[in-house]
Design an enzyme around this catalytic site. Structure first.
Site, PDB file in Angstrom:
ATOM      1  N   SER A   1      -2.647  -0.697   0.240  1.00 27.41           N
ATOM      2  CA  SER A   1      -3.168  -1.960   0.761  1.00 27.41           C
ATOM      3  C   SER A   1      -2.561  -2.360   2.100  1.00 27.41           C
ATOM      4  O   SER A   1      -3.049  -3.276   2.755  1.00 27.41           O
ATOM      5  CB  SER A   1      -2.937  -3.088  -0.258  1.00 27.41           C
TER       6      SER A   1
ATOM      7  N   LYS B   1       3.010  -7.752   1.289  1.00 29.44           N
ATOM      8  CA  LYS B   1       1.825  -8.268   1.992  1.00 29.44           C
ATOM      9  C   LYS B   1       2.287  -9.012   3.237  1.00 29.44           C
ATOM     10  O   LYS B   1       3.465  -9.294   3.417  1.00 29.44           O
ATOM     11  CB  LYS B   1       1.053  -9.251   1.087  1.00 29.44           C
TER      12      LYS B   1
END
Lengths: 145, 422
Positions: free
Chosen positions: A63, A100
């Site tokens: 991701s 993230k």
């Protein structure tokens, strides 16, 4: 004092070295580089500002490929840094650590860097728990084994 | 002025640090061999799990309440402890690391510049931010009062983890609330004796006449009384004296009856003890080995014996120390017994160069020292302990400590790093 015989101790060399000269005798021209020698570079100086607050973690997943974090990379995490908008952070989401990008505006969210993943939104009711700020990615480019 | 900083539920907090899924779940940590409970998280304490109870006694409750269990992971606790202590060192002029999870800080000179309560709160916040470990802070003019203040900081949530006992009136108020057993240095036996003489609380002890206590008990307890009244008798010990002996001993996972098992155990303990010896740059002159059976097994013969031997020259060479240990074991060994525990002790320690070399034996060769250094470097190099071993350690391994619920070496092993989802 009593001495007891313990058995033979086999020493790798049986000779006893006698120092003949107390100092090395310089011969020949001294190295012109001698006065310029510095300590060799230590990667820790580059990657770690606060050793006692630095933890290493391993990334798993795709991701964050957009910022150059690939599966199996080692991330250097500094807990002492205050996370700010745009930092890559380690957060606790649903009982798991995740890496993230932190966005604090226009709303609080965790952003993936791969179009296949949606941002994780944080409403006013749920709190965002952070483990630390990622400062460096260690990515080996050589295939092993 | 002193501060005592103590990590809250330290082992359980370390276990939770890399397991966000355990947030809010009760945790217990087991002793060597997974026998007893040695640490509990706040949630486990609330469920009434007691300290030091054998696991089997609470197994049913553990299953029912979904309590997470861990074996002691000393590699992890040691690393996190060192981080906490490093942060503390940067925040005070001097610190004494008192145990794996507590340290005294010397705050002299600071009190005139800051509010100490505020300083304590900042310290607590900083340690958490840097390491992820929550601490409690007790501040007082003596170490004994700082201990009590710390206890109060843990016990009363309203304090937000920091208690400042600078004010003598506050000292008195807290002493009235504290039982004798919470006073530093007062153990069960002593507190029973004091209670028989009508001294039933920390305050009652503080009100005793110092001379009377010195005559009827000890100088140590007299100092405790002075410290409870705010007169410092104990100072900060910044450099703990180097250990005078190194002990490596453990109970076996199962009883040992075969000599090769015992030889292997002694070889492993010997290598570990020699490594500790080299870590404090010392040489040992006396090697002691002991073995024993279970003293509580009534139907078996109890056997407990030790043997020592003095080297001609102190040594830190694992090979030499192990050779002697094995010779000693031969003299101790009795067959047909079920051994429960064994250990090795290195004593009569010297610093290199601070002993009389033997006339008859060659001095320890530099090559041996280099070999040991190489072994230590490999074994401490982040790829796991015991990568290089002496063959004697591997004769058999079934006796080793049970650590069935060991968490990963998150911070000391490259192959066991915490995983984050990307």
């Amino acid at each position: 004092m009593q001495l007891s015989f313990l058995g033979r101790y086999r020493c790798p060399t049986t000779s006893i070295a006698l120092p003949l000269f107390m100092n090395a005798v310089p011969a020949g021209f001294p190295s012109p580089a001698q006065d310029y020698i510095e300590r060799t570079l230590d990667l820790n100086d580059l990657c770690i500002q606060h050793p006692s607050a630095t933890y290493f973690v391993r990334a798993e997943g795709d991701s964050m490929q957009g910022v150059g974090i690939f599966s199996r990379d080692v991330l250097v995490v500094d807990r002492s840094l205050k996370a700010a908008h745009g930092d890559i952070v380690i957060a606790c989401v649903d009982g798991e650590f995740t890496v993230k990008e932190l966005r604090t505006r226009p709303t609080l969210q965790l952003l993936a860097h791969n179009p296949a993943y949606a941002p994780i939104q944080f409403g006013p009711d749920n709190t965002l728990e952070l483990f630390g700020v990622v400062t460096t990615v260690i990515h080996s480019v050589r295939q092993r084994g | 002025m002193f501060a005592l900083v103590d990590c809250n539920n330290f082992y359980a907090s370390c276990e939770r640090l890399f397991r966000p899924d355990l947030a809010g779940r009760p945790i217990v940590v087991l002793s060597n061999n997974d026998g007893c409970i040695v640490a509990r998280s706040a949630e486990a304490k609330r469920l009434g799990i007691k300290m030091a109870v054998p696991l089997y006694q609470v197994q049913e409750q553990i299953d029912r309440e979904n309590i997470a269990i861990f074996s002691s992971n000393y590699a992890l606790y040691g690393d996190i402890s060192a981080r906490v202590m490093t942060v503390l060192e940067q925040q005070a002029p001097a610190i004494e690391v008192y145990s794996i999870d507590e340290a005294f800080l010397d705050l002299s000179g600071l009190d005139s510049h800051f509010s100490l309560t505020e300083y304590g709160q900042q310290l607590k916040q900083l340690v958490y931010q840097h390491t992820g470990i929550h601490v409690s802070v007790g501040i007082a003019p003596t170490k004994t009062l700082a201990k009590l203040a710390n206890h109060a900081a843990k016990q009363y949530p309203a304090t937000q983890g920091v208690v400042d006992l600078t004010d003598p009136a506050r000292q008195r108020r807290l002493l009235a609330l504290m039982p004798l057993l919470e006073v530093w240095g007062v153990g069960r036996r002593l507190s029973r004796r004091l209670e028989q003489q009508g001294i039933r609380s920390a305050q009652a002890l503080a009100d005793c006449d110092v001379a009377w206590i010195r005559n009827h008990y000890s100088i140590t307890l007299a100092n405790t009384v002075r410290e409870l009244n705010g007169q410092p008798c104990m100072s900060l010990e910044e450099c703990p004296p180097p250990r005078q002996q190194i002990l490596c001993s453990r109970s076996f996972a199962r009883r040992i009856s075969a000599l090769p098992d015992m030889r292997s155990a002694i070889a492993q303990y010997g290598s570990r003890a020699a490594e500790k010896l080299r870590q404090q740059s010392a040489l040992a002159r006396v090697v002691t080995v002991f073995i024993r059976t279970n003293p509580h097994a009534t139907e078996e013969t109890f056997y407990s014996q030790s043997a020592s031997r003095m080297l001609a020259t102190p040594s830190a060479d694992s090979r030499q120390l192990n050779t002697i240990a094995q010779t000693l074991l031969q003299t101790l060994w009795k067959p047909n017994l079920r051994y429960m525990k064994a250990g090795i002790m290195l004593s009569d320690l010297y610093s290199p160069g601070h002993f009389q070399p033997s006339l008859f034996e060659p001095a320890e060769s530099p090559a041996a020292a280099r070999l040991m250094q190489a072994v230590d470097q490999i074994n401490q190099g982040g790829r796991g302990r015991g990568r290089v071993r002496f063959a004697g350690e591997m004769l058999s391994t079934g006796w080793q400590m049970q650590r069935n619920r060991l968490s990963p070496a998150y911070t000391t092993h490259w192959d066991q790093l915490p995983i984050v989802k990307a």
